[in-house]
Structure formats: C-alpha cells, structure tokens
Design a protein around this motif. Structure first.
Motif, PDB file in Angstrom:
ATOM      1  N   ASP A   1       0.851  -1.183   0.000  1.00 48.98           N
ATOM      2  CA  ASP A   1       0.000   0.000   0.000  1.00 48.98           C
ATOM      3  C   ASP A   1       0.892   1.239   0.000  1.00 48.98           C
ATOM      4  OD1 ASP A   1      -2.536  -1.325   0.170  1.00 48.98           O
ATOM      5  OD2 ASP A   1      -2.116  -1.741   2.286  1.00 48.98           O
ATOM      6  N   ASP A   2       0.544   2.216  -0.826  1.00 46.07           N
ATOM      7  CA  ASP A   2       1.342   3.437  -0.934  1.00 46.07           C
ATOM      8  C   ASP A   2       0.797   4.520  -0.008  1.00 46.07           C
ATOM      9  OD1 ASP A   2       2.960   2.345  -2.906  1.00 46.07           O
ATOM     10  OD2 ASP A   2       1.588   2.951  -4.506  1.00 46.07           O
ATOM     11  N   TYR A   3       1.718   5.284   0.578  1.00 42.35           N
ATOM     12  CA  TYR A   3       1.336   6.365   1.486  1.00 42.35           C
ATOM     13  C   TYR A   3       2.157   7.614   1.173  1.00 42.35           C
ATOM     14  CZ  TYR A   3      -0.714   2.638   4.344  1.00 42.35           C
ATOM     15  OH  TYR A   3      -1.450   1.575   4.787  1.00 42.35           O
ATOM     16  N   LEU A   4       1.538   8.758   1.368  1.00 41.20           N
ATOM     17  CA  LEU A   4       2.239  10.041   1.328  1.00 41.20           C
ATOM     18  C   LEU A   4       2.285  10.583   2.751  1.00 41.20           C
ATOM     19  CD1 LEU A   4       3.434  12.481  -0.258  1.00 41.20           C
ATOM     20  CD2 LEU A   4       1.121  13.406  -0.327  1.00 41.20           C
ATOM     21  N   GLY A   5       3.483  10.784   3.268  1.00 42.10           N
ATOM     22  CA  GLY A   5       3.639  11.313   4.619  1.00 42.10           C
ATOM     23  C   GLY A   5       3.881  12.809   4.580  1.00 42.10           C
ATOM     24  N   VAL A   6       3.155  13.540   5.415  1.00 41.28           N
ATOM     25  CA  VAL A   6       3.276  15.003   5.438  1.00 41.28           C
ATOM     26  C   VAL A   6       3.399  15.474   6.885  1.00 41.28           C
ATOM     27  CG1 VAL A   6       2.226  17.195   4.803  1.00 41.28           C
ATOM     28  CG2 VAL A   6       1.843  15.180   3.364  1.00 41.28           C
ATOM     29  N   THR A   7       4.432  16.256   7.158  1.00 38.32           N
ATOM     30  CA  THR A   7       4.567  16.891   8.469  1.00 38.32           C
ATOM     31  C   THR A   7       4.619  18.401   8.272  1.00 38.32           C
ATOM     32  OG1 THR A   7       6.997  16.861   8.489  1.00 38.32           O
ATOM     33  CG2 THR A   7       5.872  14.922   9.367  1.00 38.32           C
ATOM     34  N   VAL A   8       4.113  19.104   9.258  1.00 38.87           N
ATOM     35  CA  VAL A   8       4.054  20.574   9.197  1.00 38.87           C
ATOM     36  C   VAL A   8       4.915  21.146  10.317  1.00 38.87           C
ATOM     37  CG1 VAL A   8       2.562  22.588   9.432  1.00 38.87           C
ATOM     38  CG2 VAL A   8       1.776  20.606   8.153  1.00 38.87           C
ATOM     39  N   HIS A   9       5.634  22.204  10.011  1.00 33.86           N
ATOM     40  CA  HIS A   9       6.558  22.834  10.964  1.00 33.86           C
ATOM     41  C   HIS A   9       6.279  24.330  10.998  1.00 33.86           C
ATOM     42  CE1 HIS A   9       8.886  19.068  10.540  1.00 33.86           C
ATOM     43  NE2 HIS A   9       8.440  19.146   9.306  1.00 33.86           N
ATOM     44  N   PHE A  10       6.198  24.879  12.195  1.00 35.33           N
ATOM     45  CA  PHE A  10       5.945  26.316  12.316  1.00 35.33           C
ATOM     46  C   PHE A  10       6.411  26.802  13.686  1.00 35.33           C
ATOM     47  CE2 PHE A  10       2.225  24.138  13.885  1.00 35.33           C
ATOM     48  CZ  PHE A  10       1.834  24.848  15.005  1.00 35.33           C
ATOM     49  N   ILE A  11       6.474  28.111  13.825  1.00 37.97           N
ATOM     50  CA  ILE A  11       6.846  28.744  15.090  1.00 37.97           C
ATOM     51  C   ILE A  11       5.580  29.358  15.670  1.00 37.97           C
ATOM     52  CG2 ILE A  11       8.247  30.531  16.174  1.00 37.97           C
ATOM     53  CD1 ILE A  11      10.254  30.141  13.836  1.00 37.97           C
ATOM     54  N   ASP A  12       5.220  28.963  16.864  1.00 41.73           N
ATOM     55  CA  ASP A  12       3.954  29.417  17.439  1.00 41.73           C
ATOM     56  C   ASP A  12       4.084  30.815  18.046  1.00 41.73           C
ATOM     57  OD1 ASP A  12       5.159  29.152  19.937  1.00 41.73           O
ATOM     58  OD2 ASP A  12       4.229  27.216  20.361  1.00 41.73           O
ATOM     59  N   ARG A  13       3.004  31.282  18.647  1.00 41.34           N
ATOM     60  CA  ARG A  13       2.978  32.656  19.179  1.00 41.34           C
ATOM     61  C   ARG A  13       3.954  32.853  20.325  1.00 41.34           C
ATOM     62  NH1 ARG A  13      -3.025  33.343  21.338  1.00 41.34           N
ATOM     63  NH2 ARG A  13      -3.409  32.651  19.196  1.00 41.34           N
ATOM     64  N   ASP A  14       4.352  31.764  20.985  1.00 40.79           N
ATOM     65  CA  ASP A  14       5.343  31.852  22.063  1.00 40.79           C
ATOM     66  C   ASP A  14       6.766  31.643  21.563  1.00 40.79           C
ATOM     67  OD1 ASP A  14       3.405  32.278  24.071  1.00 40.79           O
ATOM     68  OD2 ASP A  14       2.973  30.134  24.134  1.00 40.79           O
TER      69      ASP A  14
END
Length: 623
Positions: free
Chosen positions: A203-216
C-alpha cells in the motif's frame, strides 16, 4: 430464623424478644414486635475475627455476609487527653467501624450500564494504549489482558476488537484532528516535509509533516497525514495534486512557505508543477555526494568490499566469533562486535570501517587461527585510516541536519564548511586526492546557487549565530542583505524603532570550537561588513547585523522572542524563514513508525486505520 445473622446468635430462653451473642453472651434486642436483626448485625461489628472464622465454614449463600464483614473499614482515631497518653501501653484505639451494605456489595459486582462514564473512560484509555503502545486490536481478546482488566474493574465489560477499530479509534481520531486543526489555524507561516512510502502490504502512502513557530516562539512539528495514495502511478502530476489536496483539506495551503523534499525525480517534478518554494533534503543530498565522489571510486569500492566480506565471515560463524573474542582479550581491544554496513545507509560504511580499524590487531591475531577467505592488506588498512576522517565530516554534517530544533539556517554553514574541508589536500600517497576533488565537484554542483536562493540566504542571515559571517564573498553577502532588506520593507508594520547611529563592525563571538562548530569556525571571518542606513527597514537590518553574533549554544527562537520591540520587522520575518527543517527526517520517521505498526501481527490493517494510528503515534495523541 432464616437470616445469616443467626449463625452468631441464639434466642434468649427467658425472653424471646432478645438474642444472645455466642461470643460475648450479651443480650441484644430483637426490636420488640418488629423482630428485626439490625441490632444484631450492628453488634457483629465488634467481633470481626469470630465472624471471619465462622464464614469459612458456611455455605455459599452465607459467603456474602462473610465478605461484607471481612471488608469492614476500620477508622482509627486517637483518644483526646494527655492523661490517656500517659497510661502504660496506651495506643490508638478503633472507635468507628463502617460496613458496606448488601446493596453496595452487589453493586460492585454488577456490570456497568450502557453509557456509564467510567466505562467510557476505560474504553478510551484502552484505545490510547492500542495507539501509543502499538498493540494490535486483537489485544482486547487476549485472555491475560482480559483477566487483568477484570481483576482491576469487575464491572467493566470489554468491547470487541471491531468496536475499537470501527468506533473508538475513529472517534478519538476525529477529536484529535479537530485539536490539531485549531493549533494550525494559529500558525502564520508553515513549512512542510513530505515523503512517499510503500508498506509490506504494497500500500502506498504520502507522509506530510508541518513545521511552524507558534505565538510563544516555540518550534512545533506536527504529523498531519500518512495518506493512502490510491493513484496507480507515482507521476509528478498525481503527487502534486495529492499534496495540494491534502494541504487544502487542512486549510494551510496559503500558509506554506517552503516544502522540504527528497531528490527523487518525480517528487522534484511534482513540486516544480506546484506554486510552492521547495528545497532538497540536505541529508539526501549529502548521501548523493558521497555516492558520486567516494563510493564510485574503484579503489574505495575494493577496500569496502573486502571489509564487508570479512565482517560477513564473523557474522555467520560462531566459531570465528569466539576466536575473535579471545583475540580481543589477548591484545586488549574493546570487546565490541563487528558492524555490518547497510546498502541504503552510507554512514553504515563509516561505522563498519571504524569498528574494523579499532579491531585490526585483534583481527590479525584471530586470522592466525582461522581459515579466512579474505584478507585486508597493510596498504588497505592505511586507506581505511584515511577514508574515515573524510566520511566523518559528512556524518557529522548529516547528524546535525537530522537533529530536532535545527532549521534551514544551517544549510549554508554546513555546505560551506564541507567545501572548505574538502579543499585541504589529502595525505601524501594516500590516493584520495582524486576522491576529495570529486566530492568537492559534486557538492559544488548540487549547491551551485546556494548563496543566491532566498530560503537559504534569509534563514542564515536571520540566525543570530551566523548572520552574514558564513558567506563566501562580500558580493554574495551584499546580495543577501539586499534580499533581507527588501523582505523587511514589504512588511506593513505600524510599530518600529527609531534610527540608531552608525557603528563600526563588531567582532563575532565564535563560541564553542567543538562538534559541528569546529567546522563552522573555519569559514567565519572576524568582522562583518558595514552597511549604510537610509530608511527604517534598512536601519533595522543594519543594527541587527552590526551586533555581535551570539554564542552557538543560544536558542535562536528565544533570541527572536525578545526582539519584537526593537526589531519588529525581522522578528516577524524570523517566524517565516526559521520554520523549515533542513532535512526530511520528520516525514521519514513517520514511515519508521508505520513500519512498526504494519508488523506481522497487523499486516492486514487497511490504509485508513494505518493513517489514524500513525497520526496518533506522532505526538498528536498525548499519553
């Protein structure tokens, strides 16, 4: 006299309105005409030992009273007078005893009714256990697990595995998705890492992660998807469409600053079709450089092949392993096992060579007692000794790029440091000068526009540990400063600082000379170039670059958190340009997790359930 209490009393012969305790012979009222046993049951609390002894010999119908009395809760209270404390042998006395009613006792053994809050909480906790501990759904059918739960809470009825798979986990997933969406809605800029993977079930999968800097000003890394990839072809168009749909679904499509991807041609082509900035994974690129310049060398290939065969001999022979252990004791080498390299991980070659070189004396002694079909010559040992330092600097750079908390600001320092190191001549007669030249050429070609691309340039300038100190020429630094100034001028901020007088350059604090910073220090000059100020945005950039660089151990996000008042434009830009990791390590770890989930016990999981379980395991579901 059918009540169990009469096992401990008899009717008073002189007055049938009283009963006589068999243990203390005290007369207890039967309640007059009502003829109740309440007073007798209350009296029995004074004789728990006798009651327990009697309960062992009665029939099962009498066991309820035996258990009730055995469960007496004795409340200790201290007597209240100093005179009593002075009495010899005085101690705490039991003055209150409570006994659960028969109704309470029976209630403790009745199963929870549908919708009971405690039962629902237990079910959810079992669902969390399945996710966090990577347990198969069938664990809820295991006899040992059910026996444990029944002992801890007899009233709980264990739901079926299908109930957990079809109801509990999807419900938890929906709740968690809502929480993650709320967190993402507060992000101003995000970067994304992506990777494709095929499971053992094909089974094929696309992995996605998100990175950001929060308000703190804390770095956040969130797995949003391990999405089943239904398209038959991994074409660029399919990948581009699928990634875009995923980002739109999570409502972050317009927040994406950059996508970090591997070097696969279809992935590169897919992102070229999109509107996203994208940068290659530094770790993948360094692996390609090693392949181009080192592993393609026939001389190096010959020695690594010999090493691989030698390790294989000891790996597959228990006799040879025992002989090597004795040789290690004799020559005083560490009692370490040999390391076999992995075809997909170039740094495993380094680990193999390092371990063999460490054990070379023990191996030479062991070879005298073994019929080895492979031999490493003196010249090859010298070659191994010279290869190891070259591989170590690339390994050090790869490890740095893979660390949590590192961002794209370190790509320019890492690449320029490696180039500087590769310029150094190889040891005389080592035969490795050509290899170093090939490595230099490959790295230069793959990062030929390194100091021109906005993502690399501005992230490095906005790292207060580097600023402009790691650029290779004044012209490239001036161009980088121009890009930063332009980006700052585009921001519409109502609050900014006043003009500060022009200052001379300030010496850079190079800080620690150990680890990766021992490489960085060789490309960092003593002073920064002077920059003229003619506007508010330019003045802000000028003042920032004129300040000395901070210590290497400084948390750069903490630094920018404190700069909102005096450097408001750059403070905002730092949230954008310092949120990208330099490598796709995060998305690759998704598939390491996925591989552990899709093990032999759970290799028939459908892709949707795999998606949910991986989503939980990557820090979205709190334990």
């Amino acid at each position: 006299m059918s009540s169990e209490v009469w096992e401990h009393f008899s009717v008073y012969a002189k007055d049938p309105n009283y009963a006589v305790c068999k243990y203390c012979k005290q007369n207890i009222s039967r309640g007059g005409k009502s003829q109740t046993t309440s007073a007798m049951k209350k009296h029995l609390k004074k004789h728990p030992v006798h009651v327990r002894a009697a309960s062992r010999s009665v029939s099962s119908s009498n066991e309820i009273i035996g258990e009730n009395v055995a469960e007496l809760k004795l409340v200790e209270t201290e007597t209240d007078s100093s005179s009593k404390e002075s009495q010899p042998g005085h101690s705490k006395s039991i003055v209150h005893q409570t006994q659960p009613t028969l109704k309470d006792f029976i209630a403790k053994r009745e199963k929870f009714k549908p919708g009971d809050t405690k039962s629902a909480n237990i079910t959810k906790l079992i669902g969390k256990m399945i996710c966090l501990d990577r347990q198969p759904f069938s664990v809820v059918e295991d006899k040992g697990f059910n026996a444990l739960v029944d002992h801890l809470e007899p009233r709980y009825a264990m739901p079926s595995r299908k109930y957990f798979a079809n109801k509990v986990i999807p419900s938890m997933y929906a709740e968690t998705v809502s929480s993650v969406q709320k967190t993402l809605s507060e992000a101003e800029f995000v970067s994304v890492t992506m990777d494709l993977w095929t499971s053992t079930a094909n089974d094929d999968y696309l992995g996605v992660t998100v990175h950001f800097i929060d308000r703190d000003f804390c770095a956040q890394h969130i797995c949003i998807e391990v999405v089943p990839f239904p398209e038959i072809s991994h074409s660029a168009q399919n990948i581009c469409s699928f990634l875009t749909r995923t980002l739109v679904q999570w409502e972050i499509n317009d927040k994406v600053f950059a996508v970090v991807r591997d070097n696969a041609r279809n992935v590169v082509a897919a992102l070229n079709l999109s509107s996203f900035n994208h940068i290659p994974c530094l770790a993948h690129t360094l692996q390609l450089v090693i392949k181009d310049g080192l592993l393609s060398s026939k001389m190096v290939a010959a020695v690594t092949g010999a090493c691989r065969r030698m390790v294989g001999h000891f790996k597959h022979s228990s006799h040879a392993t025992k002989v090597l252990r004795e040789a290690q004791k004799t020559v005083g080498s560490p009692a370490h096992r040999l390391v076999q390299d992995e075809p997909t991980r170039w740094n495993s070659i380094l680990h193999m060579l390092e371990r063999l070189y460490e054990q070379r004396r023990a191996l030479a002694l062991a070879a005298t007692n073994l019929a080895l079909h492979v031999e490493i010559s003196v010249a090859q040992w010298e070659l191994i000794e010279n290869i190891i330092p070259i591989l170590k600097i690339f390994d050090q750079a790869t490890l740095q790029a893979s660390k949590a908390g590192v961002n794209s600001s370190e790509i320019i320092p890492i690449v320029n440091s490696l180039l500087q190191e590769l310029k150094k001549p190889a040891p005389v007669l080592s035969g490795l000068q050509g290899v170093k030249n090939d490595l230099f050429a490959s790295l230069t070609e793959r990062y030929r526009t390194l100091e021109e691309e906005e993502v690399y340039v501005l992230s490095t300038l906005l790292d207060p540990r580097f600023k402009g100190a790691v650029f290779t020429s004044k012209e490239k630094l001036d161009r980088a400063v121009e890009l930063l100034t332009t980006a700052a001028q585009k921001l519409d901020l109502h609050k900014h600082c006043g003009v500060v007088q022009k200052q001379d350059g300030v010496p850079i604090q190079t800080g620690s000379s150990s680890g990766i910073w021992s490489l960085y220090s060789q490309i960092m000059p003593e002073r920064l170039a002077s920059i003229k100020s003619d506007s508010t945005a330019v003045d802000e950039v000028t003042r920032y670059l004129r300040d000395p660089t901070v210590n290497p151990d400084t948390n750069i996000l903490e630094y920018w958190k404190t700069q909102s008042a005096c450097l408001p434009r750059l403070h905002k830009l730092s949230k954008k340009y310092l949120c990208s990791p330099p490598a796709t390590v995060f998305s690759e770890r998704l598939f390491s997790t996925t591989g552990n989930i899709c093990d032999q016990k759970r290799n028939h999981l459908d892709p949707e359930r795999v998606k949910m379980l991986v989503f939980f395991l990557n820090k979205n579901l709190k334990g």
